[in-house]
Write an enzyme that holds these catalytic residues in place. Sequence first.
Site, mmCIF file in Angstrom:
data_model
loop_
_atom_site.group_PDB
_atom_site.id
_atom_site.type_symbol
_atom_site.label_atom_id
_atom_site.label_comp_id
_atom_site.label_asym_id
_atom_site.label_seq_id
_atom_site.Cartn_x
_atom_site.Cartn_y
_atom_site.Cartn_z
ATOM 1 N N ASN A 1 0.877 -1.170 0.000
ATOM 2 C CA ASN A 1 0.000 0.000 0.000
ATOM 3 C C ASN A 1 0.917 1.223 0.000
ATOM 4 O O ASN A 1 1.518 1.536 1.015
ATOM 5 C CB ASN A 1 -0.880 -0.028 1.256
ATOM 6 C CG ASN A 1 -1.678 1.254 1.420
ATOM 7 O OD1 ASN A 1 -1.733 2.085 0.517
ATOM 8 N ND2 ASN A 1 -2.300 1.410 2.585
ATOM 9 N N LYS B 1 0.156 4.239 -0.165
ATOM 10 C CA LYS B 1 -0.457 5.427 0.457
ATOM 11 C C LYS B 1 -0.234 6.644 -0.444
ATOM 12 O O LYS B 1 -0.211 6.498 -1.660
ATOM 13 C CB LYS B 1 0.084 5.619 1.873
ATOM 14 C CG LYS B 1 -0.033 4.330 2.696
ATOM 15 C CD LYS B 1 0.215 4.496 4.153
ATOM 16 C CE LYS B 1 0.041 3.156 4.858
ATOM 17 N NZ LYS B 1 0.221 3.256 6.294
ATOM 18 N N HIS C 1 -9.285 1.250 5.057
ATOM 19 C CA HIS C 1 -8.001 1.384 5.747
ATOM 20 C C HIS C 1 -8.188 2.280 6.972
ATOM 21 O O HIS C 1 -8.981 3.225 6.949
ATOM 22 C CB HIS C 1 -6.960 1.988 4.794
ATOM 23 C CG HIS C 1 -5.582 1.912 5.359
ATOM 24 N ND1 HIS C 1 -5.116 2.824 6.283
ATOM 25 C CD2 HIS C 1 -4.578 1.022 5.165
ATOM 26 C CE1 HIS C 1 -3.873 2.497 6.624
ATOM 27 N NE2 HIS C 1 -3.519 1.401 5.959
ATOM 28 N N GLU D 1 -6.518 4.627 8.108
ATOM 29 C CA GLU D 1 -6.302 6.060 7.861
ATOM 30 C C GLU D 1 -7.554 6.689 7.256
ATOM 31 O O GLU D 1 -7.852 7.853 7.515
ATOM 32 C CB GLU D 1 -5.072 6.246 6.945
ATOM 33 C CG GLU D 1 -3.787 5.988 7.719
ATOM 34 C CD GLU D 1 -2.649 5.413 6.897
ATOM 35 O OE1 GLU D 1 -2.685 5.465 5.661
ATOM 36 O OE2 GLU D 1 -1.705 4.888 7.530
ATOM 37 N N GLU E 1 -4.886 -4.891 10.573
ATOM 38 C CA GLU E 1 -3.866 -3.868 10.765
ATOM 39 C C GLU E 1 -4.100 -3.145 12.083
ATOM 40 O O GLU E 1 -4.888 -2.186 12.139
ATOM 41 C CB GLU E 1 -3.914 -2.848 9.616
ATOM 42 C CG GLU E 1 -3.645 -3.445 8.252
ATOM 43 C CD GLU E 1 -3.086 -2.397 7.276
ATOM 44 O OE1 GLU E 1 -2.070 -2.690 6.652
ATOM 45 O OE2 GLU E 1 -3.659 -1.306 7.173
ATOM 46 N N GLY F 1 3.122 2.220 10.745
ATOM 47 C CA GLY F 1 4.089 3.304 10.592
ATOM 48 C C GLY F 1 4.823 3.660 11.871
ATOM 49 O O GLY F 1 5.466 4.700 11.948
ATOM 50 N N SER G 1 3.954 -2.226 10.143
ATOM 51 C CA SER G 1 5.407 -2.319 10.275
ATOM 52 C C SER G 1 5.984 -3.675 9.856
ATOM 53 O O SER G 1 6.925 -4.182 10.467
ATOM 54 C CB SER G 1 5.856 -1.954 11.696
ATOM 55 O OG SER G 1 5.472 -0.628 11.999
HETATM 56 P P1 13P Z 1 3.440 0.340 7.531
HETATM 57 O O1 13P Z 1 3.917 -0.938 6.876
HETATM 58 O O2 13P Z 1 4.169 1.552 7.025
HETATM 59 O O3 13P Z 1 3.397 0.238 9.020
HETATM 60 O O4 13P Z 1 1.914 0.558 7.045
HETATM 61 C C1 13P Z 1 1.030 -0.481 7.173
HETATM 62 C C2 13P Z 1 -0.210 -0.143 6.455
HETATM 63 O O5 13P Z 1 -0.976 0.697 6.878
HETATM 64 C C3 13P Z 1 -0.497 -0.830 5.178
HETATM 65 O O6 13P Z 1 -1.791 -0.606 4.739
#
Ligand code: 13P
Length: 250
Positions: A9, A11, A95, A97, A167, A173, A212
């Site tokens: 992803n 982002k 997601h 976010e 997740e 992150g 992560s």
């Molecule tokens: P990270 O791998 O940067 O922690 O992000 C995970 C994520 O949100 C994937 O959708």
Amino acid sequence: MRKPLMAGNWKMNKTIPEAVAMVKELKGKIADVKDVDVLLCPVFTALYPVANEVKGSNINIGAQDLFWEAKGAFTGEVAPNMITDAGCSFVIIGHSERRQYFGETNETVNKKIKAALSSGLIPVVCVGETLKEREDNVTFKVIESQVREGIKDLSKEEAAKVVIAYEPVWAIGTGKTATPDQAQEVHAFIRKVYGEMYGDVAEGTRILYGGSVKPSNVSELMKKEDIDGGLVGGASLKAEDFEALVKYGK
Ligand code: 13P
């Protein structure tokens, strides 16, 4: 029986030239991989050029969101058939976010899943608890309602196409990965709930872990019975890191 899926992803990262350059590099590096499905989810603007670049390779392309209506006066939104039109076969839905910053709820997630499926897109549906929810011991309650309300009212055939991604928000992150045991516990729970909803379909459902994931922790996570792949943010942005993730078993 469940073929692993390693998904990146991206982002809100990468311009079109950056995105195309990365897949150009990556497709050669992973051309011989057959035992793992590979998915990359660039920003909307890069979908079409990236999908063109990976044509004929083993890399699948997905969008990071969609809107459930087919067309019309919905400024800023993108319809499912426009996403398939751009060369996508997958779409990330719900997601954390988007839940956190853009008001997504289990209800909007459900509408988006149905719209994705009716356009032939495979939804990658994200669920996960916040740090506060984990500390308050409501992780399973939160996950259960995200699965039951978010992924409800599908036919068995539709339910069989859905990919679920666990997740934990506190691991995204942050460099703080859930331990393989912590992740396995929730993955097994998700499979149980999905089984209560859709019977034996759940045995074939791929449940990805995200938060992560990196080359140094991927193989320990992938050893767990109910972890069928990864949904990776930061470590999917560099070709060599993502190659290492795709080749976790080698
Ligand atoms: P990270 O791998 O940067 O922690 O992000 C995970 C994520 O949100 C994937 O959708």
